[in-house]
Structure formats: C-alpha cells, structure tokens
Enzyme design. Sequence first.
Site, PDB file in Angstrom:
ATOM      1  N   HIS A  51     -27.450  24.460  -0.452  1.00  0.00           N
ATOM      2  CA  HIS A  51     -26.665  23.482  -1.227  1.00  0.00           C
ATOM      3  C   HIS A  51     -26.496  23.906  -2.696  1.00  0.00           C
ATOM      4  O   HIS A  51     -25.360  24.086  -3.151  1.00  0.00           O
ATOM      5  CB  HIS A  51     -27.273  22.083  -1.093  1.00  0.00           C
ATOM      6  CG  HIS A  51     -26.739  21.089  -2.067  1.00  0.00           C
ATOM      7  ND1 HIS A  51     -25.419  20.690  -2.084  1.00  0.00           N
ATOM      8  CD2 HIS A  51     -27.328  20.426  -3.100  1.00  0.00           C
ATOM      9  CE1 HIS A  51     -25.236  19.821  -3.069  1.00  0.00           C
ATOM     10  NE2 HIS A  51     -26.384  19.653  -3.698  1.00  0.00           N
ATOM     11  N   HIS A  75     -29.893  22.202 -10.188  1.00  0.00           N
ATOM     12  CA  HIS A  75     -29.522  20.824 -10.497  1.00  0.00           C
ATOM     13  C   HIS A  75     -30.336  19.769  -9.760  1.00  0.00           C
ATOM     14  O   HIS A  75     -30.419  18.633 -10.211  1.00  0.00           O
ATOM     15  CB  HIS A  75     -28.015  20.589 -10.289  1.00  0.00           C
ATOM     16  CG  HIS A  75     -27.619  20.388  -8.850  1.00  0.00           C
ATOM     17  ND1 HIS A  75     -27.237  21.416  -8.038  1.00  0.00           N
ATOM     18  CD2 HIS A  75     -27.563  19.267  -8.084  1.00  0.00           C
ATOM     19  CE1 HIS A  75     -26.950  20.935  -6.836  1.00  0.00           C
ATOM     20  NE2 HIS A  75     -27.138  19.637  -6.842  1.00  0.00           N
ATOM     21  N   GLU A  79     -35.182  16.089  -9.564  1.00  0.00           N
ATOM     22  CA  GLU A  79     -35.242  14.963  -8.637  1.00  0.00           C
ATOM     23  C   GLU A  79     -36.051  15.275  -7.376  1.00  0.00           C
ATOM     24  O   GLU A  79     -36.791  14.441  -6.888  1.00  0.00           O
ATOM     25  CB  GLU A  79     -33.812  14.580  -8.227  1.00  0.00           C
ATOM     26  CG  GLU A  79     -33.436  13.191  -8.644  1.00  0.00           C
ATOM     27  CD  GLU A  79     -31.957  12.949  -8.408  1.00  0.00           C
ATOM     28  OE1 GLU A  79     -31.612  11.814  -8.113  1.00  0.00           O
ATOM     29  OE2 GLU A  79     -31.158  13.911  -8.505  1.00  0.00           O
ATOM     30  N   ASP A  80     -35.896  16.477  -6.869  1.00  0.00           N
ATOM     31  CA  ASP A  80     -36.425  16.753  -5.528  1.00  0.00           C
ATOM     32  C   ASP A  80     -37.676  17.623  -5.464  1.00  0.00           C
ATOM     33  O   ASP A  80     -38.192  17.860  -4.379  1.00  0.00           O
ATOM     34  CB  ASP A  80     -35.330  17.425  -4.673  1.00  0.00           C
ATOM     35  CG  ASP A  80     -34.173  16.474  -4.416  1.00  0.00           C
ATOM     36  OD1 ASP A  80     -34.346  15.269  -4.678  1.00  0.00           O
ATOM     37  OD2 ASP A  80     -33.115  16.932  -3.973  1.00  0.00           O
TER      38      ASP A  80
HETATM   39 MN    MN Z   1     -27.054  18.165  -5.231  1.00  0.00          MN
END
Ligand code: MN
Length: 673
Positions: A51, A75, A79-80
């Site tokens: 991704h 990016h 968050e992940d």
């Molecule tokens: Mn993304």
Amino acid sequence: MSAAQQSLLEFKAILDIYSNEEQEEIMAAARWAEGLHHNQKRASGKPYIIHPIEVARILVSLRLDSKAIIAALLHDIIEDTSISRKDLRQEFGKEVETLVAGVTKISSFRAQSKSVQAAETIRKMLFAMVKDIRVILIKLADKLHNMRTLGYLREDKQKRIATECLDIYAPLAGRLGISWVKDELEDLSLKYLRPEIYKQIKETIAEKKGERKEFLIKVELAIKKLAEEAGIVVEIKTRAKHFYSIFQKLKKQGKSISEIYDLLGIRILCNTPAQCYTLLGLVHQLWMPIAGRFKDYIAMPKSNRYQSLHTTVMCYGGTPLEIQIRTHGMDQTAENGVAAHWLYKTGKGFSKERATLQDLPIINKLKRWDGGKGASENFLQEIKDELLKDTIYVFTPGGDVVEMPKGASAVDFAYHIHTEVGNHTMAAKADGTIIPLQKALKNGQIVEIVTAQNARPHLNWLKYAQTARARSKIRHWLNQNEPSLIIDQNIIAVKKTNINEQENRKKKRDVIDRIYFDKSKVGVVVEDEKNMLIRFAGCCSPKPGDAIVGYISRGRGIIIHRASCRNLSLIREIDVRKIHVQWETFSTKFTSRFKILARHTSDIYYEIEGAIKKFNGHVIEMNFDENQAGNLVGFCTVELNNQNDLQKVLKSLRILPTILNIQQIGSILTGDR
Ligand code: MN
C-alpha cells in the site's frame, strides 16, 4: 523472492528521475517501512507494504520531490506501528516528520455531516488545516490506492468510503486541478455506489469501440491536414469521457445511455495560446459549432488555473463532438494541477513543457520556489491563500467547522453561534488561551466563547465585528437596551469634529462608561415615581452624582440633563416642561469599577470571577486588551452586596499571582430595584 521484496524492486526501478542520493534515501525509507509493517496484511491478504509503495508510486508519477515520496512511504507508520513522531524525525528529519504528521492529522478527521454544503466546508477546511499542500497530495494518493483496492472490503464499508471519496476527495483533486486523479476517484466511487449503471456505461463504450475508432481517425486526419496547411504542429489525443461525467450527463438530461452521443472527446495540443485561437477558427470552419457550448478558459482561467478552449461541433453524420484546444503546458497543468509545479527540477523530458509553461504566472512563483527554502513556504502559502480566498475556517469546541470571513473576530464568531451567545460574551479563547475580543481569528483555531449572565454588548464591539450579522445584532441590542445613548449621534459627532486621537478615545470611554452605569443599574426618580420612561441627554451625559433636571419631551419620555447643561436654556418651553428629578435612593448594593494590569494568562477571567464570587459578588463586565508588553490591561465592573466587601475583594484580587496591579477607579451605590 517474497511479494514485498518484489514490489520494493519494482519501485526502485521507477526512481530514475531522482538523484542517486535521493534514490538511496527513498529506498532506505521503503525498507524501513517494510520492516515496520512486516507482519501486517491488507484486506486483500497482500503484505501491507504494498500500500505505501503504491501511494508513493502515484506521487512519483506526479513528480513530487523526494521528501514527499519518503513521507508517502511512511504515511501510515504513526497510526499503525509503534513508531513515534520523534523516532521518525530522528530517522528522516523534520520535513518528513511534519508531512507524515499532517497526513495522520487529516486521516483522523471524519466527515460528520452529509450535506453538500458541509462537504464543501470540509474540503476548504482541509486546505486550511494543512500547512503544506504536499500533505493533501499524499492523502489523495492514499485515497486513490484505497479506492483501487476497495473491492476487498465489506459492501457497507465500500459504500461509506466511496461516498466520502465522492463528496470530499474527488472535488479536492478537482480544486487542485489534478484531473486524472479526480476522474479516477469519481469513476471508482461510481463503481461501488451505482454498480449497475457503471456496468452499463462500461459495456456501451466497449460495444461501440470499433465504430468510434473509425470515426475518430477520420476526425484526427481532417484536423491534422488543416493544421499542417496553417503551419501549426499539433498533437491530437482522443479519449472516451470518464464514466462519472457520462453518468452525470445521463442524470442531468434524463436520457438513456443509447441516446447520449457525445461520449467522445478530442483534445488538440499545440505550442502557443495564439495557435489555440487559430485552430479554433479552423475547426469552426470545418464543422458547425453548437451555440452556447464555446468556453474560453484561456482568457478566463478557472480558479485551479485550468486553461483551455472548449467547443462542441456537429461532426460527421451530425454527431456532436467536444473539442478541447490547449497548449502542452496547459495540458500538463490540467492533468497534474498543483503537482505540475513540483515538476522535478533535474527531471527528464520536461523541457518542452517547461518552455511553454513560462506563460503562466504561477511559473514565476515556481522560479522563486526553486530559489530556496523560504521561497518554498511562500509559494505554498500563496496557493493556499488563493484556494481559500478571503475565508478562514475555525472550529467550535464540539468540532463543528465555522466558515468566517478573513479578519473576523471572536465577537463575529460568538454572534455566528447564536445571538444570545453574542449578547452574553464575556471572553474568548483560541486553542485554550484567552484572546482579546477584537483579535482576528486564524485558520484552524478552536474557538470557545465564555459567556456570563451579566455580560453584555459594548459599543466598541461594533469596531471589533467584521460581519454584518454581528454588527446588526450589536446595534440592535444597544438600541433596545440603551435608549439613554444616542449612539449614532455620538459617533458622528466624534468624527465630524476631528479632534485628536486622545480626546477621541476619551469621548468614547465616556460613552462606554455610560453604558455600564445605565438605567439597569442606576435609577432616576421623577417626582417620587420610579418607573418613568427616561433618557439621558446626549449633549451633557449626566452621570450618577451630577445635579440633574428633567425635561418632559414630546413623546420621548423624560430627558435627563445636567443642571449645568448649556443646552437647557435653549430648549423651548423649558420653564413649563422642566420637572424635578433625582438619582434614585440607593440600597446597600455597591458597584465598583477596577482597572487591572495582569499577566497574559488564559484563566484571568475565571480567576477574577472566582475571587469575586467568594464574597457573593458578581462580575457585570470585564474586558481585557493586550498591551505592547504582552500583558493584559482591562477594566472590570463588579457588583457587591455590601460596601464592606470591597476591601476584602480587592485583597483577594491583589494576592492573585497573575494580577500585577489593580486600581479602583470608581464606585457607586446601586439601587436594588
Ligand atoms: Mn494509507
């Protein structure tokens, strides 16, 4: 080789527009991201790293700079994964960290409302929120790849994401002028939102493919021949219109797909704007133009800088055909929009486009951007200002977006929320810090209005307010509640006499003083009668304690003048109409006014109010401005139950560490009416 390794290798192969150093840094980021996302999978079951690599690939095709490509690869890591902003900064520096943080911030933003108007607001607000347009470009690429792989999600999720995409992100790409991204986002949204129509359009276009090809070849040859005779070198692009625009046409014209003829478009590219107009004339000689379909976006570019000539003609067999005529440079801008301005400096194959792009004013900005870091920030700011025009976006504490004109103050904001909020505004906070009421709000601030039962509009709010709504509400309130004031006359008088600034200010101060000590707190007894309609004369502005006389006006109640007022003797029938008046007999309530110098703090209002409430007093009015030293200077009017409380209140205010100086500047006993 694993799928992840494979995609890393393929990605490396497209990086040849970057310098060796940049390529190394980009690949280091790609490998780092791969390690961090190592155990994660996409809904498709593929390794997660695919991704961010695809997102980066989209941005490489837009030729963004290497920092943006690195940020695209990273990016999702905040968050992940367990990586913090600090880790990120250490690895790839401040610029990349800021870009990634920006993407993370707008990712956490969810569209609450579904109305079209809200969507427009959200789009503009996204512009307002980000300091760097590259953040939006990364977000758009992220969306685009997610939309391309939407098929792996559950149907309800597909619909929700596609709706958001259509409302927010596709128009956003449009505003930035990146038409291929906009078109693809729209088509993918349509695919999930209206699958049956999407399929129908797709099949119809496939069916007529052969027929169409023949037709277009004929058109192309005819145009090329004419251009050649005129000595103009042209490139011709034929295209099927994108599905979503066909869908809109079906909807708008209420036709079925078989009735729509102009599924086709043709684009003529040349080298100069003058050639565009020449070609237009030639085309119109060849085929009859359809009235009302000609648009000159060269003379009048769209706000996203799109330039082109558009015309629709009756072509062979009476088939309507849309023809766009533009230079190569204009085409580059139309396809890649804002991103066209990131055309990679040492890139290959762009010399032709760059030469023709010279005509555009934005290119002068680009040149400055090339000049250095500082210029780059200005460039971004200019694009943003232009997109936002004269609007700013601020938030309520509840997260609602409020659109305000540039220069709007907290007073405007308060009246925007509600008239009653405006009328009871005591103070305003921006991002948790108290701000002067007259200060212009800034994009992205969270604005909070502190109200109080006794707070009320001030005359000088008329100066603070920029919006017609707030100004008319303030004026309305003053007119309703301050009949003793002849507001307009006073202001006009000040303006007319052209006295110096200091006197000017003093006069206004007097006017304001009269508001505080007006009839809601100060009474006048007319021959033992308390509730007579009274007004204070504008000429002499009597204040509590002055010797006063009343004048019975015709229909405007009793007008109170100072006994010493020069105008009294000039008033007709004064001897007959004069009436005995006196200030109302006071009860024990006590109103006092202070001048306060305080440190700049967000809690000044609460601290002062708290100290006063301890003695059961209440704040009538409080207003602070920032002085040049950065401290707060202001006035505060409080009402106490007992005169004896005054010293106690003063003492408790003086011990507040934020208060540097406090002076009592006047007190009166006020009637408990
Ligand atoms: Mn993304």
